[in-house]
Design a protein around this motif. Structure first.
Motif, short mmCIF file in Angstrom:
data_model
loop_
_atom_site.label_atom_id
_atom_site.label_comp_id
_atom_site.label_asym_id
_atom_site.label_seq_id
_atom_site.Cartn_x
_atom_site.Cartn_y
_atom_site.Cartn_z
N VAL A 91 0.73 -1.52 -0.04
CA VAL A 91 -0.11 -0.11 0.17
C VAL A 91 1.07 0.91 0.05
N ILE A 92 0.87 2.18 -0.94
CA ILE A 92 1.75 3.59 -0.88
C ILE A 92 0.45 4.48 -0.97
N PRO A 93 0.61 5.58 -0.17
CA PRO A 93 -0.30 6.45 -0.32
C PRO A 93 -0.14 7.71 -1.71
N ALA A 94 -1.37 7.67 -2.08
CA ALA A 94 -0.89 9.24 -2.91
C ALA A 94 -1.75 9.93 -2.16
N VAL A 109 -6.64 2.45 -9.33
CA VAL A 109 -8.08 2.96 -8.75
C VAL A 109 -8.54 2.26 -7.65
N ASP A 110 -9.26 2.89 -6.45
CA ASP A 110 -9.99 2.33 -4.74
C ASP A 110 -10.57 1.19 -5.07
N ASN A 111 -11.43 1.88 -5.67
CA ASN A 111 -12.77 1.00 -5.67
C ASN A 111 -12.23 0.05 -6.82
N LEU A 112 -11.07 -0.61 -7.50
CA LEU A 112 -11.05 -1.65 -7.94
C LEU A 112 -10.32 -2.56 -7.52
N ALA A 113 -9.20 -1.50 -5.86
CA ALA A 113 -8.66 -2.59 -5.72
C ALA A 113 -8.78 -4.28 -4.76
N PHE A 114 -9.63 -4.45 -4.94
CA PHE A 114 -9.89 -5.70 -4.36
C PHE A 114 -9.95 -6.57 -5.57
N GLU A 115 -10.61 -6.29 -7.00
CA GLU A 115 -10.51 -6.97 -8.09
C GLU A 115 -8.86 -6.95 -8.57
N ALA A 116 -8.48 -5.61 -8.45
CA ALA A 116 -6.70 -5.84 -9.40
C ALA A 116 -6.23 -6.81 -8.45
N LEU A 117 -5.89 -6.34 -6.72
CA LEU A 117 -5.03 -7.64 -6.40
C LEU A 117 -5.85 -8.90 -6.26
N SER A 118 -6.85 -9.12 -6.71
CA SER A 118 -7.30 -10.94 -7.27
C SER A 118 -6.56 -11.12 -7.86
N VAL A 119 -6.19 -10.43 -8.66
CA VAL A 119 -5.61 -10.89 -10.62
C VAL A 119 -4.82 -10.68 -10.42
N GLY A 120 -4.14 -10.37 -9.20
CA GLY A 120 -2.02 -10.23 -9.69
C GLY A 120 -1.59 -9.08 -9.42
N ALA A 121 -1.86 -8.11 -9.12
CA ALA A 121 -1.40 -6.77 -8.65
C ALA A 121 -0.46 -6.93 -7.78
N VAL A 122 0.32 -6.30 -7.94
CA VAL A 122 1.17 -5.81 -6.18
C VAL A 122 1.09 -5.11 -5.07
N VAL A 141 -7.27 -4.70 4.06
CA VAL A 141 -7.49 -5.39 2.75
C VAL A 141 -6.15 -6.04 2.14
N TYR A 142 -5.05 -4.86 1.81
CA TYR A 142 -4.09 -5.62 0.87
C TYR A 142 -3.45 -6.90 1.81
N ARG A 143 -3.24 -7.08 3.26
CA ARG A 143 -2.32 -7.89 3.57
C ARG A 143 -3.40 -9.24 3.81
N LEU A 144 -4.93 -9.13 3.82
CA LEU A 144 -5.15 -10.26 4.24
C LEU A 144 -5.32 -10.51 2.53
N MET A 145 -5.24 -10.27 1.29
CA MET A 145 -5.20 -10.35 0.17
C MET A 145 -4.07 -10.93 0.16
N SER A 171 0.13 -7.95 12.71
CA SER A 171 0.72 -8.13 13.01
C SER A 171 1.47 -9.46 12.28
N THR A 172 1.46 -10.41 12.17
CA THR A 172 2.03 -11.90 11.71
C THR A 172 1.66 -11.67 10.57
N LEU A 173 1.19 -10.81 10.19
CA LEU A 173 1.12 -10.98 8.10
C LEU A 173 1.94 -10.18 7.49
N ALA A 174 2.73 -11.08 6.51
CA ALA A 174 3.67 -9.66 5.73
C ALA A 174 3.14 -8.71 5.00
N ALA A 175 3.97 -7.42 5.31
CA ALA A 175 3.82 -5.96 4.88
C ALA A 175 4.13 -6.14 3.60
#
Length: 302
Positions: free
Chosen positions: A5-8, A186-199, A216-220, A298-302
């Motif tokens: 997660v890299i905030p703009a 795109v914030d409201n496509l993040a789950f979808e993008a992470l699902s198909v391989g965005a890092v 959301v990111y770390r759980l994915m 805390s146990t999930l990779a950053a």
């Protein structure tokens, strides 16, 4: 090179309209504390086009102080290639970790011009580059063809994919494999993008809800998509505020409500008023009131 997660980030102003160093330090620190993986300054959300060149460097340095060893990227968005190259050189001298480069927002380049301009900025700054592909906002499409042409220059390392079409991410992977790190923009496509391989996720509403975004990111990444989806569904009305002509005002109002910041913007922008303001307040206040309980990250990779 870049993932997570890299905030703009937004740019904070005093009542007199100058840069608010202390408030930016505080807000940037909240995101780093929440587990974000770097910062990007002076983008669209950061009101980069409204900042003087020396102000962009000031914001960069504040972000560097907050981020410590994490990467801080400077957004390069200029009318002319010469101006973009000059800003790239200044960012490099100031120690930027890399550049996020936008094609000219004033002249809508063709593919040959887009490629030539991106190559010129890369040569001028001589830093790693995230190509910002956003045909919706900037009307210039950095296509997979252009990405493939640029692949011979190792300075191009990542793509902020903001075409608003999840099929584009798949097309990039199918065409170029892992040549580039693909991050959703795109914030409201993040789950979808992470699902198909965005890092990674170049996020906007993270500035108001940093822990939820990181969750959301770390759980994915941990393969716990059902838990991520539950948070994402709660988050979705707020994330929609990123996809708007008024995204800066929307998100700064969200910051004011969620982290007690301010919503000052630089003219010609003005803070939200009337029905539009009331609707954004309703969405954000509801999200705050119904905030989900987050798992231990805390146990999930950053």
């Amino acid at each position: 090179m870049w993932k997570g997660v890299i905030p703009a980030v937004t740019t904070k102003f005093t009542q007199a309209g100058e840069l608010d160093h202390a408030e930016m330090q505080r807000c940037f620190g909240l995101m780093i504390e929440a587990g974000c993986n770097g910062l990007i300054v002076a983008g669209s959300l950061g009101e980069g086009p409204m900042l003087r060149p020396e102000e962009r460097i000031e914001v960069l340095k504040i972000a560097q102080d907050a981020a410590g060893r994490l990467p801080v990227l400077m957004t390069i968005s200029a009318a002319s290639t010469a101006e973009a190259c000059d800003m790239a050189k200044k960012a490099a001298r100031a120690g930027a970790s890399g550049l996020m480069v936008v094609p000219s927002p004033m002249y809508h380049t063709n593919e040959q011009e887009t490629e030539a301009s991106l190559r010129a900025v890369a040569a001028a700054g001589d830093l790693p580059i995230m190509i910002y592909s956003n045909r919706v906002a900037y009307r210039v499409d950095v296509t997979p063809d252009i990405m493939e042409n640029l692949a011979d220059d190792k300075r191009f390392v990542a793509i902020k994919e903001s075409s608003d079409d999840i099929r584009r991410s798949i097309e990039i992977f199918n065409r170029l494999g892992n040549r580039y790190n693909v991050l959703t923009g795109v914030d409201n496509l993040a789950f979808e993008a992470l699902s198909v391989g965005a890092v990674g996720w170049v996020a906007g509403l993270v500035v108001a809800f940093p822990r939820e975004t990181v969750a959301v990111y770390r759980l994915m990444q941990a393969g716990r998509s059902a838990e991520a989806l539950e948070i994402y569904r709660w988050f979705r009305p707020v994330l929609d505020l990123d996809v708007s002509t008024y995204l800066v005002q929307n998100i700064k109002l969200a910051e004011a409500l969620a982290i007690q910041s301010n919503e000052r913007v630089r003219a010609p922008r003005m803070p939200l008023q009337g029905a539009r303001r009331a609707e954004v307040e309703r969405i954000v206040r509801h999200a705050i009131a119904t905030r989900p309980v987050l798992p231990d990250l805390s146990t999930l990779a950053a």
